[in-house]
Design a protein around this motif. Structure first.
Motif, PDB file in Angstrom:
ATOM      1  N   TRP A 140       5.865  13.507 -17.114  1.00  0.00           N
ATOM      2  CA  TRP A 140       5.172  14.131 -18.173  1.00  0.00           C
ATOM      3  C   TRP A 140       5.333  13.064 -19.095  1.00  0.00           C
ATOM      4  O   TRP A 140       3.900  12.712 -19.990  1.00  0.00           O
ATOM      5  N   LYS A 141       6.520  13.033 -19.376  1.00  0.00           N
ATOM      6  CA  LYS A 141       6.974  12.320 -20.315  1.00  0.00           C
ATOM      7  C   LYS A 141       7.107  11.021 -20.909  1.00  0.00           C
ATOM      8  O   LYS A 141       6.496  10.077 -21.479  1.00  0.00           O
ATOM      9  N   VAL A 142       7.620  10.348 -19.402  1.00  0.00           N
ATOM     10  CA  VAL A 142       6.916   8.709 -19.474  1.00  0.00           C
ATOM     11  C   VAL A 142       5.643   8.395 -19.561  1.00  0.00           C
ATOM     12  O   VAL A 142       5.765   7.146 -20.092  1.00  0.00           O
ATOM     13  N   LEU A 143       4.902   9.328 -19.051  1.00  0.00           N
ATOM     14  CA  LEU A 143       3.463   8.892 -18.867  1.00  0.00           C
ATOM     15  C   LEU A 143       3.031   8.402 -20.796  1.00  0.00           C
ATOM     16  O   LEU A 143       2.134   7.901 -21.122  1.00  0.00           O
ATOM     17  N   GLN A 144       3.741   9.202 -21.862  1.00  0.00           N
ATOM     18  CA  GLN A 144       3.216   9.384 -23.100  1.00  0.00           C
ATOM     19  C   GLN A 144       4.570   8.145 -23.958  1.00  0.00           C
ATOM     20  O   GLN A 144       4.299   8.481 -25.526  1.00  0.00           O
ATOM     21  N   ALA A 171      -0.627  21.539 -15.836  1.00  0.00           N
ATOM     22  CA  ALA A 171       1.076  20.810 -16.246  1.00  0.00           C
ATOM     23  C   ALA A 171       1.158  21.317 -17.302  1.00  0.00           C
ATOM     24  O   ALA A 171       2.528  21.754 -17.739  1.00  0.00           O
ATOM     25  N   GLU A 172       0.369  21.368 -18.498  1.00  0.00           N
ATOM     26  CA  GLU A 172       0.712  21.841 -19.717  1.00  0.00           C
ATOM     27  C   GLU A 172       1.425  23.735 -19.957  1.00  0.00           C
ATOM     28  O   GLU A 172       2.482  23.853 -20.766  1.00  0.00           O
ATOM     29  N   ASN A 173       0.611  24.102 -18.889  1.00  0.00           N
ATOM     30  CA  ASN A 173       1.174  25.429 -18.657  1.00  0.00           C
ATOM     31  C   ASN A 173       2.148  25.234 -17.450  1.00  0.00           C
ATOM     32  O   ASN A 173       3.081  26.090 -18.056  1.00  0.00           O
ATOM     33  N   TYR A 174       2.289  24.996 -17.240  1.00  0.00           N
ATOM     34  CA  TYR A 174       3.481  25.001 -15.771  1.00  0.00           C
ATOM     35  C   TYR A 174       4.563  24.435 -15.886  1.00  0.00           C
ATOM     36  O   TYR A 174       6.087  24.783 -16.584  1.00  0.00           O
ATOM     37  N   TYR A 175       4.671  23.661 -17.604  1.00  0.00           N
ATOM     38  CA  TYR A 175       5.651  23.357 -17.881  1.00  0.00           C
ATOM     39  C   TYR A 175       6.314  23.456 -19.460  1.00  0.00           C
ATOM     40  O   TYR A 175       6.930  23.042 -19.937  1.00  0.00           O
ATOM     41  N   LYS A 176       5.566  24.432 -19.607  1.00  0.00           N
ATOM     42  CA  LYS A 176       5.533  24.537 -20.808  1.00  0.00           C
ATOM     43  C   LYS A 176       5.405  23.482 -22.685  1.00  0.00           C
ATOM     44  O   LYS A 176       6.121  23.704 -23.234  1.00  0.00           O
ATOM     45  N   GLN A 177       4.032  22.876 -22.254  1.00  0.00           N
ATOM     46  CA  GLN A 177       4.680  21.638 -23.063  1.00  0.00           C
ATOM     47  C   GLN A 177       2.799  21.420 -23.688  1.00  0.00           C
ATOM     48  O   GLN A 177       1.860  20.898 -23.923  1.00  0.00           O
ATOM     49  N   PRO A 230       3.926  19.574  -8.782  1.00  0.00           N
ATOM     50  CA  PRO A 230       4.468  20.771  -7.294  1.00  0.00           C
ATOM     51  C   PRO A 230       2.640  21.003  -7.220  1.00  0.00           C
ATOM     52  O   PRO A 230       1.670  21.022  -7.896  1.00  0.00           O
ATOM     53  N   ASP A 231       2.447  22.113  -6.520  1.00  0.00           N
ATOM     54  CA  ASP A 231       1.585  22.742  -5.937  1.00  0.00           C
ATOM     55  C   ASP A 231       0.782  23.534  -6.761  1.00  0.00           C
ATOM     56  O   ASP A 231      -0.131  23.836  -6.977  1.00  0.00           O
ATOM     57  N   GLU A 232       1.791  24.027  -7.902  1.00  0.00           N
ATOM     58  CA  GLU A 232       0.896  25.199  -8.753  1.00  0.00           C
ATOM     59  C   GLU A 232       0.168  23.647  -9.833  1.00  0.00           C
ATOM     60  O   GLU A 232      -0.521  24.435  -9.978  1.00  0.00           O
ATOM     61  N   ILE A 233       0.175  22.907  -9.520  1.00  0.00           N
ATOM     62  CA  ILE A 233      -0.533  21.805 -10.428  1.00  0.00           C
ATOM     63  C   ILE A 233      -1.233  20.483  -9.627  1.00  0.00           C
ATOM     64  O   ILE A 233      -2.164  20.322 -10.412  1.00  0.00           O
ATOM     65  N   ASN A 234      -1.273  20.536  -8.394  1.00  0.00           N
ATOM     66  CA  ASN A 234      -1.275  19.018  -7.401  1.00  0.00           C
ATOM     67  C   ASN A 234      -3.142  19.858  -6.942  1.00  0.00           C
ATOM     68  O   ASN A 234      -3.124  18.449  -6.030  1.00  0.00           O
ATOM     69  N   LEU A 235      -3.664  21.240  -7.105  1.00  0.00           N
ATOM     70  CA  LEU A 235      -4.522  21.159  -6.231  1.00  0.00           C
ATOM     71  C   LEU A 235      -4.691  21.423  -5.184  1.00  0.00           C
ATOM     72  O   LEU A 235      -6.092  21.464  -4.269  1.00  0.00           O
ATOM     73  N   SER A 236      -3.320  21.400  -4.570  1.00  0.00           N
ATOM     74  CA  SER A 236      -3.858  21.484  -3.225  1.00  0.00           C
ATOM     75  C   SER A 236      -3.477  22.851  -1.620  1.00  0.00           C
ATOM     76  O   SER A 236      -4.200  22.315  -1.094  1.00  0.00           O
ATOM     77  N   ASN A 237      -3.207  23.202  -2.903  1.00  0.00           N
ATOM     78  CA  ASN A 237      -3.136  25.039  -2.083  1.00  0.00           C
ATOM     79  C   ASN A 237      -3.753  25.797  -2.732  1.00  0.00           C
ATOM     80  O   ASN A 237      -3.892  26.027  -3.121  1.00  0.00           O
ATOM     81  N   ASP A 243      -5.254  32.543  -8.256  1.00  0.00           N
ATOM     82  CA  ASP A 243      -4.903  33.137  -9.457  1.00  0.00           C
ATOM     83  C   ASP A 243      -3.845  31.418  -9.905  1.00  0.00           C
ATOM     84  O   ASP A 243      -3.441  32.408 -11.522  1.00  0.00           O
ATOM     85  N   GLY A 244      -4.028  30.787  -9.855  1.00  0.00           N
ATOM     86  CA  GLY A 244      -3.324  29.609 -10.618  1.00  0.00           C
ATOM     87  C   GLY A 244      -4.424  28.677 -11.132  1.00  0.00           C
ATOM     88  O   GLY A 244      -4.786  28.409 -12.181  1.00  0.00           O
ATOM     89  N   TYR A 245      -5.080  27.435 -10.684  1.00  0.00           N
ATOM     90  CA  TYR A 245      -6.267  26.412 -10.335  1.00  0.00           C
ATOM     91  C   TYR A 245      -7.115  26.841 -10.789  1.00  0.00           C
ATOM     92  O   TYR A 245      -7.274  25.902 -12.308  1.00  0.00           O
TER      93      TYR A 245
END
Length: 312
Positions: A140-144, A171-177, A230-237, A243-245
């Motif tokens: 996410w840092k490289v993309l910026q 990702a903003e929430n997951y990585y606390k950014q 990660p599953d927490e952000i990739n919308l696959s699970n 609880d997340g998406y």
């Protein structure tokens, strides 16, 4: 001499007749049309469609576009087809509401990834992340990075365009950014990043963009490198939906200028027979074929995961 001339004329006549019969046979074959989410172009037009057409002796015609855009074309009857294959339930529900579709069946699934150009100037950084090398910058840092050109699709007409926004919000929430989503994507409908779904990975491969949103299925089909998320952000699970998406939403204006709130939906591919299908029996057979061991093997070979969840 006369006999030779007569023989030549007879052979020519026979050849002409044979060509005419072949042409008529070709024209007699059914034209079977499948419309699908644009990211499925490779698996549909190179594998599933031709394989089914060979088995059934029909002429396969595939047409891909952003799933919401395609659903609206079908609902308005500007396009007529036998089968529609969507990513996420939303586009199917448009057709069900219009009375053009019945029950839809899950045939495959996927997840969100970040694809990148293997020959681009940022390829080394992305490859280090992909390979899990020590000291690699976060993706996410490289993309910026100033000057990096990121590509995505239109969130109004294409689920993938919506899903990359959801992924960045998660990702903003997951990585606390705080501010990550805005820093990477800019405005929801940022014309500097948005292009048609069918051509996005082609543009990436050609070097017109450095990195792009992608479904793992389409990215693998295109033989492009990518970063798994990660599953927490990739919308696959599906187990993380409630609880997340489901905690992230955003607003977008549709083509009529009406604002609506979008929510996450599972990254499952659903197939449905259209109620105005010219060939309803073939349509049912094609969906059964996609569910078969043979169809599922072709899906798997092209980067798709097994179908998840129940019918719509």
């Amino acid at each position: 001499m006369g006999n030779k001339k007569t023989m030549a004329m007879m052979q020519k006549a026979l050849l002409t007749a044979a060509l005419l019969v072949a042409a008529q046979a070709s024209q007699a074959a059914e034209d079977f049309r499948v419309t699908y989410a644009g990211s499925m172009g490779v698996v549909m037009d190179k594998y599933l469609g031709p394989d089914f057409a060979k088995e059934k002796k029909v002429n396969y015609q595939g047409q891909g576009q952003g799933a919401y855009g395609m659903a609206n074309l079908l609902a308005s009857k500007k396009v007529v087809a036998d089968v529609f294959v969507s990513i996420t339930p939303g586009p199917v529900k448009i057709l069900q509401k219009a009375g053009l579709a019945g029950q839809a069946i899950p045939v495959a699934s996927t997840s969100m990834v970040i694809a990148y150009n293997p020959k681009g100037k940022y390829a080394e950084k992305f490859a280090a992340i992909k390979d899990g090398k020590a000291g690699a910058e976060p993706w996410w840092k490289v993309l910026q990075t100033p000057g990096l050109h990121f590509g995505r699709t239109d969130p109004v007409s294409d689920p993938q365009g919506q899903n990359i926004i959801f992924t960045m919000m998660l990702a903003e929430n997951y990585y606390k950014q705080p501010g990550l989503e805005k820093a990477v994507l800019g405005d929801v409908q940022n014309p500097q990043q948005i292009s048609g779904e069918g051509g996005l990975l082609t543009r990436l491969e050609a070097g017109q963009v450095d990195a792009a949103s992608g479904y793992e299925s389409a990215t693998r089909s295109a033989h492009l490198p990518y970063i798994k998320l990660p599953d927490e952000i990739n919308l696959s699970n599906p187990q993380m939906s409630n609880d997340g998406y489901s905690k992230v939403t955003f607003n977008v204006k549709d083509a009529a200028g009406k604002e609506k709130t979008l929510s996450t939906q599972p990254l499952v591919f659903y197939a449905v027979v259209l109620n105005n299908a010219p060939h309803p029996q073939l349509a049912k057979q094609f969906i059964s074929y996609m569910q078969s061991a043979r169809g599922q093997k072709l899906f798997e070979q092209n980067g798709y995961d097994k179908p998840k969840g129940g019918n719509l």
